[in-house]
Design a protein around this motif. Structure first.
Motif, mmCIF file in Angstrom:
data_model
loop_
_atom_site.group_PDB
_atom_site.id
_atom_site.type_symbol
_atom_site.label_atom_id
_atom_site.label_comp_id
_atom_site.label_asym_id
_atom_site.label_seq_id
_atom_site.Cartn_x
_atom_site.Cartn_y
_atom_site.Cartn_z
ATOM 1 N N MET A 87 0.927 -1.133 -0.048
ATOM 2 C CA MET A 87 -0.048 -0.073 0.066
ATOM 3 C C MET A 87 1.044 1.390 -0.191
ATOM 4 S SD MET A 87 -3.214 0.895 2.467
ATOM 5 C CE MET A 87 -2.074 1.269 3.864
ATOM 6 N N ILE A 88 0.551 2.252 -0.739
ATOM 7 C CA ILE A 88 1.235 3.499 -0.870
ATOM 8 C C ILE A 88 0.346 4.607 -0.575
ATOM 9 C CG2 ILE A 88 2.747 2.857 -2.381
ATOM 10 C CD1 ILE A 88 1.448 4.520 -4.563
ATOM 11 N N ALA A 89 0.736 5.702 0.186
ATOM 12 C CA ALA A 89 -0.064 6.928 0.230
ATOM 13 C C ALA A 89 0.891 8.320 -0.226
ATOM 14 C CB ALA A 89 -0.097 7.032 1.911
ATOM 15 N N LEU A 90 -0.017 9.308 -0.967
ATOM 16 C CA LEU A 90 0.498 10.248 -1.376
ATOM 17 C C LEU A 90 -0.066 11.651 -0.737
ATOM 18 C CD1 LEU A 90 1.596 8.038 -3.509
ATOM 19 C CD2 LEU A 90 1.768 10.129 -5.061
ATOM 20 N N PRO A 91 0.722 12.734 -0.477
ATOM 21 C CA PRO A 91 -0.162 13.719 0.321
ATOM 22 C C PRO A 91 -0.812 14.539 -0.841
ATOM 23 C CG PRO A 91 2.306 14.333 -0.126
ATOM 24 C CD PRO A 91 1.856 12.588 -0.189
#
Length: 468
Positions: free
Chosen positions: A230-234
């Motif tokens: 899983m990844i998360a970008l602001p």
């Protein structure tokens, strides 16, 4: 710059007409490039105008803008405006299974990629294109047929009616499932292949916490779990867009909200307080997991009247963050060729194919490789060590040793040359590390024999006795 009401140049020549099929990111940027050169530009987009539409449909994976894309934006005077609406990400923040966080920088302190919102960027580029008097934007015009022999395109309007137009040049920027490309596929000696990767993706949201980011904002957050991640970008609104990538069969195993929560407790426990239990249950089942496709074809032109750019020519999986950047680089490469060949399309189009086909095939391969790196290799101590060694060598020998990621993301070295150079560098570095390791072992052994001969003789006699 020619006006749409003045179809001839100052020396009396007829202004060339360009049809751009597709009003997404690459199509909108292309309209600006061609308009700057004085072409009569007509852009056709099947969807509604995203500048005014209330519901923007389409992919929403956050985009990572890097050097190649920024150089294209700079060429039309749009870099500063776009950069001001992005959030710098200076490295990867790795989330371990135990919830421990560790960062891996992308490069030097002044090197970063930008998290940008796809829809906002599309609106910005379309607005920029609309400011040229020689650009006409046409929405809800779906390409039905394109005859490359006579240059006639047939479009269908929302009421079902059709109309035909003809142009000197047709540029297909209509995405991975390009209608323009179908005409290319009727040509002899046109190679085409596509691959659906066995993994899908699903988007989730980490909302703001007390009006601020719930995690460190200047990183691309990654939860690597070997076979999935899983990844998360602001985002500018202080939320994070999370994307879960994993095999379709794993998505299909989770059929209830409780099963989803158990899965996240097992593999992403630190994310649950950030996502929220109830929101996670709802978001997971809002849409099914989406597919990802990788497209390769050759060539990108038919004579001097038709060409493909962006995803229509080379859709790639999103794991190197280069899909948009490669598409934007298409635009600036073609613009540079127009300078080189003095706007002669008969030379520019074949040259564009010769240049871009090997490069875009290379970035497609790199993107597939980087998925393995992101979900698996970042957990490896050897990977972390090699990153450290590469960065040290790059600092000491900045022109000789350049890390793979740096070449792809922070330079315009051609993609296929990046692969060749990376292989050469890896061979040299691994050989040096092996020699250094072997030398250290030999020296260490010699020192042990020199300083502890009696103890070693006793130990060797003991081993010999035990063997008997």
């Amino acid at each position: 710059m020619s006006s749409s009401s003045s179809p001839r140049t100052s020396d009396g020549e007829r202004t060339k007409k360009v049809a751009i099929v597709g009003g997404g990111l690459v199509g909108a940027l292309n309209a600006c490039f061609f308009a700057k050169r004085g072409f009569q530009v007509e852009l056709y987009e099947a969807r509604k105008d995203v500048r005014t539409a209330k519901d923007v449909r389409g992919r929403s994976i956050n985009l990572a803008l890097s050097y190649r894309g920024r150089q294209a934006l700079k060429a039309i005077g749009m870099e500063d405006q776009v950069v001001s609406k992005g959030i710098p990400m200076r490295g990867r923040m790795i989330h371990s299974l135990a919830g421990k966080k560790s960062s891996i920088s992308y490069g030097t302190s002044n090197q970063y990629i930008l998290s940008v919102d796809r829809a906002n960027l599309n609106r910005t580029l379309l607005f920029a294109a609309s400011q040229y008097p020689n650009v006409m934007l046409n929405f809800e015009e779906k390409l039905q047929q394109y005859n490359a022999d006579n240059g006639i395109l047939t479009f269908m309007r929302p009421d079902g009616s059709t109309h035909e137009v003809s142009h000197d040049l047709v540029v297909g920027c209509d995405g991975a499932f390009s209608t323009t490309r179908k005409q290319f596929m009727r040509q002899t000696r046109f190679d085409y292949s596509h691959v659906y990767v066995p993994h899908g993706y699903m988007e989730l949201t980490i909302p703001p916490k007390n009006g601020d980011f719930a995690m460190e904002p200047n990183f691309l957050h990654i939860w690597p779990r070997n076979t999935f991640m899983m990844i998360a970008l602001p985002n500018m609104d202080t939320s994070f867009t999370c994307t879960l990538f994993m095999p379709f069969e794993e998505f299909e195993k989770l059929t209830t909200g409780d099963e989803v929560i158990l899965f996240f407790k097992k593999y992403f426990p630190d994310s649950i307080p950030l996502l929220g239990v109830e929101a996670l249950k709802q978001d997971y089942f809002r849409l099914p997991a989406q597919a990802m496709i990788s497209v390769k074809c050759s060539s990108y032109n038919i004579g001097c009247k038709s060409m493909l750019m962006g995803d229509a020519a080379h859709a790639v999986v999103p794991f190197y963050g280069q899909g948009m950047n490669a598409g934007f680089e298409d635009c600036i490469v073609f613009d540079e060729l127009m300078d080189q060949f003095d706007n002669d399309l008969s030379q520019c189009l074949p040259a564009f194919s010769r240049l871009r086909v090997p490069d875009c095939h290379a970035i497609a391969d790199l993107a597939m490789y980087n998925y393995v790196e992101m979900r698996k290799h970042v957990n490896s101590r050897w990977f972390i060590f090699r990153k450290f060694v590469d960065n040290i060598l790059h600092f000491c020998l900045p022109r000789t040793i350049v890390p793979l990621y740096t070449m792809v993301t922070f330079t315009r070295i051609r993609y296929h040359e990046v692969i060749q150079r990376s292989k050469w560098q890896s061979t040299i570095i691994n050989t040096v590390l092996f020699v250094m390791g072997s030398s250290a072992t030999v020296i260490g052994t010699a020192l042990i024999f020199k300083h502890f001969p009696k103890q070693l003789n006793i130990q060797l006699r003991n081993w010999n006795f035990n063997l008997k």
